[in-house]
Design a protein around this motif. Structure first.
Motif, PDB file in Angstrom:
ATOM      1  N   LEU A   1       0.819  -1.209   0.000  1.00 17.23           N
ATOM      2  CA  LEU A   1       0.000   0.000   0.000  1.00 17.23           C
ATOM      3  C   LEU A   1       0.856   1.264   0.000  1.00 17.23           C
ATOM      4  O   LEU A   1       0.452   2.292  -0.557  1.00 17.23           O
ATOM      5  CB  LEU A   1      -0.942   0.002   1.205  1.00 17.23           C
ATOM      6  N   THR A   2       2.045   1.199   0.576  1.00 13.86           N
ATOM      7  CA  THR A   2       2.928   2.370   0.551  1.00 13.86           C
ATOM      8  C   THR A   2       3.324   2.715  -0.882  1.00 13.86           C
ATOM      9  O   THR A   2       3.312   3.891  -1.285  1.00 13.86           O
ATOM     10  CB  THR A   2       4.186   2.115   1.400  1.00 13.86           C
ATOM     11  N   VAL A   3       3.670   1.692  -1.653  1.00 12.91           N
ATOM     12  CA  VAL A   3       4.021   1.930  -3.060  1.00 12.91           C
ATOM     13  C   VAL A   3       2.819   2.471  -3.827  1.00 12.91           C
ATOM     14  O   VAL A   3       2.955   3.371  -4.667  1.00 12.91           O
ATOM     15  CB  VAL A   3       4.546   0.626  -3.705  1.00 12.91           C
ATOM     16  N   ILE A   4       1.628   1.936  -3.530  1.00  9.79           N
ATOM     17  CA  ILE A   4       0.422   2.432  -4.198  1.00  9.79           C
ATOM     18  C   ILE A   4       0.191   3.904  -3.858  1.00  9.79           C
ATOM     19  O   ILE A   4      -0.099   4.730  -4.740  1.00  9.79           O
ATOM     20  CB  ILE A   4      -0.804   1.585  -3.794  1.00  9.79           C
ATOM     21  N   ILE A   5       0.323   4.246  -2.570  1.00 13.69           N
ATOM     22  CA  ILE A   5       0.114   5.640  -2.149  1.00 13.69           C
ATOM     23  C   ILE A   5       1.119   6.563  -2.819  1.00 13.69           C
ATOM     24  O   ILE A   5       0.762   7.623  -3.356  1.00 13.69           O
ATOM     25  CB  ILE A   5       0.212   5.753  -0.615  1.00 13.69           C
ATOM     26  N   ILE A   6       2.396   6.167  -2.793  1.00 14.80           N
ATOM     27  CA  ILE A   6       3.432   7.010  -3.406  1.00 14.80           C
ATOM     28  C   ILE A   6       3.186   7.159  -4.906  1.00 14.80           C
ATOM     29  O   ILE A   6       3.312   8.254  -5.473  1.00 14.80           O
ATOM     30  CB  ILE A   6       4.831   6.416  -3.139  1.00 14.80           C
ATOM     31  N   SER A   7       2.806   6.060  -5.564  1.00 15.85           N
ATOM     32  CA  SER A   7       2.535   6.114  -7.007  1.00 15.85           C
ATOM     33  C   SER A   7       1.365   7.030  -7.311  1.00 15.85           C
ATOM     34  O   SER A   7       1.400   7.819  -8.267  1.00 15.85           O
ATOM     35  CB  SER A   7       2.251   4.708  -7.536  1.00 15.85           C
ATOM     36  N   MET A   8       0.304   6.927  -6.505  1.00 11.89           N
ATOM     37  CA  MET A   8      -0.853   7.798  -6.703  1.00 11.89           C
ATOM     38  C   MET A   8      -0.474   9.260  -6.538  1.00 11.89           C
ATOM     39  O   MET A   8      -0.871  10.120  -7.343  1.00 11.89           O
ATOM     40  CB  MET A   8      -1.961   7.427  -5.708  1.00 11.89           C
ATOM     41  N   MET A   9       0.300   9.549  -5.494  1.00 11.59           N
ATOM     42  CA  MET A   9       0.708  10.931  -5.249  1.00 11.59           C
ATOM     43  C   MET A   9       1.586  11.457  -6.389  1.00 11.59           C
ATOM     44  O   MET A   9       1.442  12.601  -6.835  1.00 11.59           O
ATOM     45  CB  MET A   9       1.464  11.033  -3.925  1.00 11.59           C
ATOM     46  N   MET A  10       2.508  10.616  -6.857  1.00 14.55           N
ATOM     47  CA  MET A  10       3.380  11.031  -7.958  1.00 14.55           C
ATOM     48  C   MET A  10       2.566  11.307  -9.218  1.00 14.55           C
ATOM     49  O   MET A  10       2.759  12.326  -9.897  1.00 14.55           O
ATOM     50  CB  MET A  10       4.431   9.953  -8.233  1.00 14.55           C
ATOM     51  N   MET A  11       1.642  10.393  -9.537  1.00 20.86           N
ATOM     52  CA  MET A  11       0.800  10.561 -10.718  1.00 20.86           C
ATOM     53  C   MET A  11      -0.035  11.831 -10.603  1.00 20.86           C
ATOM     54  O   MET A  11      -0.151  12.621 -11.543  1.00 20.86           O
ATOM     55  CB  MET A  11      -0.112   9.335 -10.864  1.00 20.86           C
ATOM     56  N   HIS A  12      -0.600  12.027  -9.433  1.00 20.37           N
ATOM     57  CA  HIS A  12      -1.454  13.178  -9.159  1.00 20.37           C
ATOM     58  C   HIS A  12      -0.667  14.481  -9.293  1.00 20.37           C
ATOM     59  O   HIS A  12      -1.098  15.431  -9.964  1.00 20.37           O
ATOM     60  CB  HIS A  12      -1.999  13.022  -7.734  1.00 20.37           C
ATOM     61  N   ASN A  13       0.509  14.524  -8.670  1.00 22.60           N
ATOM     62  CA  ASN A  13       1.284  15.763  -8.626  1.00 22.60           C
ATOM     63  C   ASN A  13       1.909  16.106  -9.973  1.00 22.60           C
ATOM     64  O   ASN A  13       1.932  17.272 -10.374  1.00 22.60           O
ATOM     65  CB  ASN A  13       2.369  15.660  -7.551  1.00 22.60           C
ATOM     66  N   VAL A  14       2.428  15.098 -10.666  1.00 17.40           N
ATOM     67  CA  VAL A  14       3.022  15.360 -11.979  1.00 17.40           C
ATOM     68  C   VAL A  14       1.957  15.831 -12.962  1.00 17.40           C
ATOM     69  O   VAL A  14       2.169  16.780 -13.728  1.00 17.40           O
ATOM     70  CB  VAL A  14       3.733  14.096 -12.517  1.00 17.40           C
ATOM     71  N   ALA A  15       0.786  15.173 -12.949  1.00 16.98           N
ATOM     72  CA  ALA A  15      -0.291  15.555 -13.861  1.00 16.98           C
ATOM     73  C   ALA A  15      -0.779  16.970 -13.576  1.00 16.98           C
ATOM     74  O   ALA A  15      -1.162  17.703 -14.488  1.00 16.98           O
ATOM     75  CB  ALA A  15      -1.452  14.567 -13.753  1.00 16.98           C
ATOM     76  N   ALA A  16      -0.746  17.378 -12.306  1.00 15.51           N
ATOM     77  CA  ALA A  16      -1.286  18.684 -11.933  1.00 15.51           C
ATOM     78  C   ALA A  16      -0.273  19.811 -12.041  1.00 15.51           C
ATOM     79  O   ALA A  16      -0.640  20.943 -12.356  1.00 15.51           O
ATOM     80  CB  ALA A  16      -1.838  18.631 -10.509  1.00 15.51           C
ATOM     81  N   GLY A  17       1.008  19.517 -11.766  1.00 19.26           N
ATOM     82  CA  GLY A  17       1.969  20.622 -11.719  1.00 19.26           C
ATOM     83  C   GLY A  17       3.366  20.311 -12.179  1.00 19.26           C
ATOM     84  O   GLY A  17       4.266  21.137 -11.997  1.00 19.26           O
ATOM     85  N   GLY A  18       3.582  19.124 -12.753  1.00 18.76           N
ATOM     86  CA  GLY A  18       4.894  18.810 -13.293  1.00 18.76           C
ATOM     87  C   GLY A  18       5.938  18.528 -12.220  1.00 18.76           C
ATOM     88  O   GLY A  18       5.612  18.307 -11.044  1.00 18.76           O
ATOM     89  N   PRO A  19       7.214  18.552 -12.603  1.00 20.25           N
ATOM     90  CA  PRO A  19       8.296  18.193 -11.672  1.00 20.25           C
ATOM     91  C   PRO A  19       8.351  19.056 -10.413  1.00 20.25           C
ATOM     92  O   PRO A  19       8.671  18.562  -9.333  1.00 20.25           O
ATOM     93  CB  PRO A  19       9.565  18.386 -12.521  1.00 20.25           C
ATOM     94  N   LYS A  20       8.042  20.340 -10.541  1.00 23.50           N
ATOM     95  CA  LYS A  20       8.120  21.229  -9.384  1.00 23.50           C
ATOM     96  C   LYS A  20       7.129  20.810  -8.309  1.00 23.50           C
ATOM     97  O   LYS A  20       7.476  20.718  -7.120  1.00 23.50           O
ATOM     98  CB  LYS A  20       7.859  22.670  -9.821  1.00 23.50           C
ATOM     99  N   LEU A  21       5.890  20.544  -8.710  1.00 19.61           N
ATOM    100  CA  LEU A  21       4.885  20.115  -7.738  1.00 19.61           C
ATOM    101  C   LEU A  21       5.194  18.707  -7.235  1.00 19.61           C
ATOM    102  O   LEU A  21       4.883  18.371  -6.086  1.00 19.61           O
ATOM    103  CB  LEU A  21       3.491  20.162  -8.364  1.00 19.61           C
TER     104      LEU A  21
END
Length: 360
Positions: free
Chosen positions: A96-116
């Protein structure tokens, strides 16, 4: 300001569905991981709020803000903070930790790119530290079948929701790109092709005529005494005259005929697979209906056209030579009394009978 707010609201709406799905099904996935642990009751209340209340609260905070875009980016950092908190709270279970991190990465990159992405990673670390301070730091690698099954919905539905949002955004971008492309090719006043676009198509049609030995005719059209119309009746009336000619061309030409505004009061038409005589008939019809035009505010206004025609001929070296022949024909029409249709020397020279606007 209004435009920026509109973009921010659109951004908040795009984020809402993936957040609601990710938080909701992510919260359900956390239950079998948290249940075996000795956690206080307030943690369950926090999970309930985070999973099912926060997505809607975040949306309201963004849409009610004077700066929705900035508010939504703050909400995304809160998402990351929560992700880090829950990853540490389940003792960093790998699945679940990997799932959470993956979701956050997908979410943040899609919304604001590398900076976010980097700012979100920092928020996750802070969230994990808070959890470690509250519950202690530990690691549990064991995963039961129930825990695996609990993760399946979020593994399937969250990427699907992000993909659908990305697809919708791609469709909108394609539509905007198509609109901008059309605007860049179109004359803003008349809605016809602009000078540059029409000349590009003329070159293509010329090459096609060369390759296929097909016929086509060019027509250059000039509104007679247009400067006098502008000087006498004003530019608004002049603009209405230009739009009227555009309307008559669109209504009397085929879909494959290419009409454009060549510049000022000059218009241009490519008539594929039309002989000189056929093109003449079409231009006579356009001239006649255009002569019938009456302006409601200026009933004394009279209009007419001079037209130069040139059919495609094998001896033309390039499209410019073809266009030049039509221009010569237009010059003849204007110099020999206007309100007529003429051809250049390369074709059989003919003049149409003048179309008298006063007789209509």
């Amino acid at each position: 300001m209004d435009n920026q707010r509109g973009k921010g609201l659109s951004f908040a709406r795009r984020i809402y569905t993936p957040r609601a799905i990710g938080s909701g099904f992510g919260g359900l996935a956390l239950i079998p991981f948290l249940y075996p642990l000795d956690i206080p009751i307030w943690t369950w209340a926090l999970l309930l709020v985070n999973a099912f209340v926060w997505p809607h609260l975040a949306y309201q905070l963004s849409t009610r803000s004077a700066y929705p875009y900035k508010a939504e980016r703050r909400n995304i950092l809160v998402d990351s903070l929560g992700g880090g908190f829950w990853a540490a709270s389940i003792q960093f279970n790998p699945l679940l930790t990997v799932i959470i991190i993956s979701m956050m990465m997908m979410h943040n990159v899609a919304a604001g790119g590398p900076k976010l992405l980097l700012r979100g990673a920092l928020a996750q670390v802070i969230g994990a530290l808070v959890s470690c301070l509250l519950f202690g730091a530990s690691f549990n690698a064991h995963t039961s079948n129930l825990q695996v099954y609990a993760c399946l919905p979020v593994l399937i539905l969250y990427p699907f929701s992000v993909g659908m949002v990305s697809y919708g955004l791609a469709i909108k971008l394609a539509e905007h790109k198509s609109t901008l492309r059309a605007l860049s090719r179109t004359d803003s006043l008349t809605g016809l092709l602009n000078h540059g676009s029409w000349k590009d198509l003329l070159q293509l049609k010329f090459q096609k005529c060369q390759q296929n030995q097909s016929s086509a005719t060019l027509a250059l059209i000039d509104i007679d005494h247009f400067k006098h119309i502008n000087d006498t009746f004003g530019h608004l009336v002049g603009d209405s005259v230009l739009r009227q000619l555009s309307t008559e061309l669109q209504q009397n030409l085929r879909a494959e005929d290419l009409a454009g505004r060549y510049g000022g009061d000059e218009f241009c038409v490519i008539l594929p697979n039309r002989s000189l005589s056929q093109a003449k008939e079409i231009m006579e019809r356009v001239s006649q209906v255009f002569c019938d035009f009456r302006h409601a505010a200026e009933p004394e206004l009279r209009v007419s056209l001079s037209v130069g025609l040139a059919s495609y001929r094998l001896e033309y070296e390039d499209a410019s030579a073809w266009l030049n022949e039509a221009d010569k024909a237009l010059y003849i029409a204007k110099k020999t009394g206007r309100n007529k249709i003429c051809t250049g020397a390369a074709d059989l020279l003919f003049d149409s009978a003048p179309i008298d606007p006063l007789s209509t």
